[in-house]
Write a protein that holds these residues in place. Structure first.
Motif, PDB file in Angstrom:
ATOM      1  N   ALA A 322      45.544  41.828  25.864  1.00 28.02           N
ATOM      2  CA  ALA A 322      45.917  43.178  26.300  1.00 28.02           C
ATOM      3  C   ALA A 322      45.707  44.208  25.200  1.00 28.02           C
ATOM      4  O   ALA A 322      45.290  45.348  25.472  1.00 28.02           O
ATOM      5  CB  ALA A 322      47.363  43.194  26.772  1.00 28.02           C
ATOM      6  N   PHE A 323      45.993  43.810  23.971  1.00 28.37           N
ATOM      7  CA  PHE A 323      45.911  44.765  22.866  1.00 28.37           C
ATOM      8  C   PHE A 323      44.741  44.472  21.926  1.00 28.37           C
ATOM      9  O   PHE A 323      44.623  45.094  20.874  1.00 28.37           O
ATOM     10  CB  PHE A 323      47.223  44.755  22.077  1.00 28.37           C
ATOM     11  N   GLY A 324      43.893  43.513  22.322  1.00 29.32           N
ATOM     12  CA  GLY A 324      42.739  43.162  21.498  1.00 29.32           C
ATOM     13  C   GLY A 324      41.449  43.253  22.276  1.00 29.32           C
ATOM     14  O   GLY A 324      41.343  43.976  23.273  1.00 29.32           O
ATOM     15  N   THR A 325      40.463  42.484  21.839  1.00 27.61           N
ATOM     16  CA  THR A 325      39.128  42.550  22.451  1.00 27.61           C
ATOM     17  C   THR A 325      38.793  41.329  23.292  1.00 27.61           C
ATOM     18  O   THR A 325      37.802  41.354  24.022  1.00 27.61           O
ATOM     19  CB  THR A 325      38.062  42.697  21.347  1.00 27.61           C
ATOM     20  N   PRO A 333      48.798  33.426  33.402  1.00 28.13           N
ATOM     21  CA  PRO A 333      49.799  34.080  34.255  1.00 28.13           C
ATOM     22  C   PRO A 333      49.412  35.514  34.595  1.00 28.13           C
ATOM     23  O   PRO A 333      48.723  36.190  33.815  1.00 28.13           O
ATOM     24  CB  PRO A 333      51.065  34.045  33.401  1.00 28.13           C
ATOM     25  N   VAL A 334      49.825  35.983  35.761  1.00 27.22           N
ATOM     26  CA  VAL A 334      49.617  37.364  36.196  1.00 27.22           C
ATOM     27  C   VAL A 334      50.905  37.874  36.827  1.00 27.22           C
ATOM     28  O   VAL A 334      51.762  37.090  37.239  1.00 27.22           O
ATOM     29  CB  VAL A 334      48.459  37.494  37.214  1.00 27.22           C
ATOM     30  N   SER A 335      51.033  39.177  36.900  1.00 26.36           N
ATOM     31  CA  SER A 335      52.188  39.792  37.559  1.00 26.36           C
ATOM     32  C   SER A 335      51.860  40.047  39.027  1.00 26.36           C
ATOM     33  O   SER A 335      50.742  39.781  39.492  1.00 26.36           O
ATOM     34  CB  SER A 335      52.535  41.113  36.869  1.00 26.36           C
ATOM     35  N   VAL A 336      52.841  40.579  39.740  1.00 25.32           N
ATOM     36  CA  VAL A 336      52.595  40.967  41.137  1.00 25.32           C
ATOM     37  C   VAL A 336      51.498  42.027  41.204  1.00 25.32           C
ATOM     38  O   VAL A 336      50.681  42.032  42.126  1.00 25.32           O
ATOM     39  CB  VAL A 336      53.903  41.487  41.771  1.00 25.32           C
ATOM     40  N   VAL A 337      51.471  42.908  40.198  1.00 21.85           N
ATOM     41  CA  VAL A 337      50.413  43.921  40.138  1.00 21.85           C
ATOM     42  C   VAL A 337      49.047  43.251  40.025  1.00 21.85           C
ATOM     43  O   VAL A 337      48.079  43.646  40.690  1.00 21.85           O
ATOM     44  CB  VAL A 337      50.648  44.870  38.944  1.00 21.85           C
ATOM     45  N   GLY A 338      48.968  42.216  39.182  1.00 27.06           N
ATOM     46  CA  GLY A 338      47.714  41.498  39.019  1.00 27.06           C
ATOM     47  C   GLY A 338      47.275  40.795  40.282  1.00 27.06           C
ATOM     48  O   GLY A 338      46.090  40.798  40.638  1.00 27.06           O
ATOM     49  N   VAL A 339      48.238  40.188  40.984  1.00 28.21           N
ATOM     50  CA  VAL A 339      47.914  39.511  42.248  1.00 28.21           C
ATOM     51  C   VAL A 339      47.380  40.516  43.260  1.00 28.21           C
ATOM     52  O   VAL A 339      46.395  40.258  43.958  1.00 28.21           O
ATOM     53  CB  VAL A 339      49.165  38.790  42.800  1.00 28.21           C
ATOM     54  N   GLY A 340      48.029  41.697  43.337  1.00 24.52           N
ATOM     55  CA  GLY A 340      47.557  42.737  44.249  1.00 24.52           C
ATOM     56  C   GLY A 340      46.171  43.227  43.884  1.00 24.52           C
ATOM     57  O   GLY A 340      45.328  43.460  44.763  1.00 24.52           O
ATOM     58  N   ARG A 341      45.917  43.364  42.594  1.00 22.71           N
ATOM     59  CA  ARG A 341      44.608  43.831  42.152  1.00 22.71           C
ATOM     60  C   ARG A 341      43.515  42.807  42.482  1.00 22.71           C
ATOM     61  O   ARG A 341      42.429  43.177  42.931  1.00 22.71           O
ATOM     62  CB  ARG A 341      44.634  44.100  40.647  1.00 22.71           C
ATOM     63  N   ILE A 342      43.813  41.544  42.264  1.00 18.53           N
ATOM     64  CA  ILE A 342      42.853  40.490  42.598  1.00 18.53           C
ATOM     65  C   ILE A 342      42.558  40.499  44.093  1.00 18.53           C
ATOM     66  O   ILE A 342      41.407  40.388  44.517  1.00 18.53           O
ATOM     67  CB  ILE A 342      43.388  39.118  42.154  1.00 18.53           C
ATOM     68  N   ILE A 440      47.054  46.039  34.368  1.00 17.17           N
ATOM     69  CA  ILE A 440      46.560  47.394  34.603  1.00 17.17           C
ATOM     70  C   ILE A 440      45.424  47.741  33.642  1.00 17.17           C
ATOM     71  O   ILE A 440      44.361  48.229  34.062  1.00 17.17           O
ATOM     72  CB  ILE A 440      47.704  48.420  34.466  1.00 17.17           C
ATOM     73  N   PHE A 441      45.633  47.462  32.358  1.00 17.78           N
ATOM     74  CA  PHE A 441      44.684  47.918  31.350  1.00 17.78           C
ATOM     75  C   PHE A 441      43.688  46.838  30.892  1.00 17.78           C
ATOM     76  O   PHE A 441      42.653  47.159  30.323  1.00 17.78           O
ATOM     77  CB  PHE A 441      45.444  48.459  30.134  1.00 17.78           C
ATOM     78  N   LYS A 442      43.994  45.567  31.135  1.00 19.51           N
ATOM     79  CA  LYS A 442      43.075  44.494  30.772  1.00 19.51           C
ATOM     80  C   LYS A 442      43.156  43.403  31.843  1.00 19.51           C
ATOM     81  O   LYS A 442      43.601  42.294  31.587  1.00 19.51           O
ATOM     82  CB  LYS A 442      43.437  43.929  29.401  1.00 19.51           C
ATOM     83  N   PRO A 443      42.743  43.727  33.068  1.00 21.38           N
ATOM     84  CA  PRO A 443      42.906  42.778  34.174  1.00 21.38           C
ATOM     85  C   PRO A 443      41.987  41.590  34.049  1.00 21.38           C
ATOM     86  O   PRO A 443      40.977  41.612  33.338  1.00 21.38           O
ATOM     87  CB  PRO A 443      42.559  43.628  35.398  1.00 21.38           C
ATOM     88  N   ILE A 444      42.347  40.536  34.752  1.00 24.66           N
ATOM     89  CA  ILE A 444      41.497  39.342  34.833  1.00 24.66           C
ATOM     90  C   ILE A 444      40.239  39.684  35.625  1.00 24.66           C
ATOM     91  O   ILE A 444      40.323  40.296  36.702  1.00 24.66           O
ATOM     92  CB  ILE A 444      42.256  38.178  35.493  1.00 24.66           C
ATOM     93  N   GLN A 445      39.076  39.307  35.110  1.00 23.01           N
ATOM     94  CA  GLN A 445      37.808  39.560  35.791  1.00 23.01           C
ATOM     95  C   GLN A 445      37.453  38.377  36.667  1.00 23.01           C
ATOM     96  O   GLN A 445      37.300  37.263  36.174  1.00 23.01           O
ATOM     97  CB  GLN A 445      36.703  39.828  34.769  1.00 23.01           C
TER      98      GLN A 445
END
Length: 447
Positions: A322-325, A333-342, A440-445
């Motif tokens: 999240a804070f690196g490259t 692991p992902v949050s509910v936000v991540g699941v929705g984004r996927i 939000i800022f570094k989502p799973i691709q």
């Protein structure tokens, strides 16, 4: 159009999450009522109540913050022992946390009425308490089974088939192992020389029929017989043809039973000398029998369990990404936000057919519920597993109490673990906040 599809995918997942939470709480509610426990409230969400209605003894409603839910049951904690005195509250721990525990006990028991005696949670037999607390996770497990079953038996599982997707025309020499084009000096690949072409379906090897989903059985024969003639039968355009080929001896990756390359301790792919003919399999979604559903569910639970077991390190990896490259681990692991984004990205993708999108969303819902099942079994309060652990500990305490000749063994007061509970809650909030930030800022691709 893609934006609308993305939003639709997110909305589908929001509804799925809300339904999963609601059914999780139903899993607690039904056995609680079955065992005669009074349940004042069944709520989805936290915070201010948006709307509610009352049926019998229970108020059902929805609250403003849709990040969970709860079923309030009377008598979750035993009352303060009558022998307790202020003198017993000397010492650092009681002074710091004693009042906090007392306040929490009073708040938890404020709905207890005189007529509730005999039907409070802590008064129930231990096995009934365990059933009530396991009801929620088991409901998620059931939902996960149903969703995965729909995918496995209905949409099918991506399977390497005996239909040929690609045939290499030549075998590159060692000096040109990374070549993508054939040169005049390159020998013809055995599969191409035998007349096999993309779209052909191999039906038999050395006179033995092979199933359509038995690609690895076929390649196993090829890998084990370098330099030996192999008889093949294949179907093209409805006509069966016969041919022979002789695999070349070459160095290829070591494969596990599922056809995946095996890595050594240093992370490098292990190789071995095996037969090779230069053709690839066509992946197809093939419906599987019901017996395959527990296998798929079990595999997913093992992966989820591994994530939970190494959760601290996984969260460190998320923070570094999240804070690196570095990229996010797609299996992390992902949050509910991540699941929705996927879900939104899957639904908006132009790389997937409609059926593949539907299968992916259903599978995502199933995986979410399996994760809820596994996470809630962690034996720490306020999770369901913490209450189960408390009940089991009381059972052990009673057993040894009976061996010691004690007529009465006081119930285990899990409220005394309130300080640890707060630590767990804070840790969950920190992990949730970090995951939401990363999603939000570094989502799973995924594409």
């Amino acid at each position: 159009m893609s934006t609308l599809l993305f939003i639709a995918g997110v909305l589908v997942m929001i509804v799925a999450v809300a339904a999963s939470i609601a059914l999780h709480e139903v899993g607690h509610l039904l056995p609680a009522k079955k065992f005669g426990l009074r349940v004042p409230q069944y709520m989805i969400g936290f915070g201010k109540t948006l709307f509610s209605f009352k049926r019998g003894e229970t108020e059902y409603g929805v609250k403003a913050i849709p990040l969970g839910g709860y079923v309030s049951m009377v008598g979750m904690y035993p009352p303060q022992p009558a022998t307790a005195t202020e003198g017993k509250k000397r010492g650092f721990f009681p002074k710091v946390f004693g009042q906090l525990i007392d306040d929490a006990r009073s708040q938890a028991n404020e709905q207890v009425k005189v007529e509730d005696d005999g039907r409070m949670f802590y008064q129930l037999p231990i096995y009934k308490r365990i059933i009530i607390m396991l009801g929620g996770p088991l409901m998620n497990l059931l939902i996960g089974f149903v969703m995965i079953g729909i995918v496995v038996m209905g949409f099918g599982v991506s399977t390497a088939t005996t239909t040929v997707s690609e045939v290499y025309q030549c075998m590159a020499t060692a000096e040109r192992s990374d070549a993508t084009e054939c040169h005049s000096g390159d020998p013809a690949a055995p599969a191409y020389a035998a007349g096999l072409r993309p779209g052909d379906t191999i039906t038999a090897v050395n006179g033995q029929a092979v199933a359509h989903d038995a690609w690895y059985e076929l390649t196993g024969v090829i890998r084990e017989h370098p330099g030996q003639s192999i008889a093949l039968e294949y179907e093209r355009g409805g006509t069966v043809h016969a041919t022979t080929l002789t695999p070349y001896l070459t160095e290829r990756p070591v494969l596990d039973e599922d056809g995946y390359a095996v890595s050594g301790p240093n992370g490098q792919t292990l190789t071995e000398e095996v037969g090779f003919v230069g053709m690839a399999s066509e992946l197809q979604n093939l419906p599987q029998p019901i017996s395959e559903v527990p296998v798929v569910v079990g595999d997913q639970l093992l992966r989820i369990g591994e994530v939970i077991l190494h959760l601290p390190q996984r969260m460190v990896d998320v923070a570094q990404a999240a804070f690196g490259t570095q990229e996010r681990d797609p299996n992390g692991p992902v949050s509910v936000v991540g699941v929705g984004r996927i879900a939104g990205e899957i639904n908006a993708s132009d790389q997937l057919e409609v059926t593949d999108k539907a299968a992916s969303l259903v599978s995502l819902i199933g995986g979410l519920n399996l994760a809820l099942f596994a996470f809630n079994l962690i034996p720490l309060l306020p999770l369901d597993g913490g209450h189960v652990a408390g009940a089991l500990y009381e059972g052990v305490k009673r057993f040894f109490g009976r061996l010691a000749g004690k007529k009465h063994v006081a119930p285990v007061d899990t409220l005394k673990l309130l300080p640890l509970t707060y630590v767990v809650v804070v840790a969950m909030m920190v992990m949730g906040g970090l995951l939401i930030y990363a999603d939000i800022f570094k989502p799973i691709q995924i594409f």
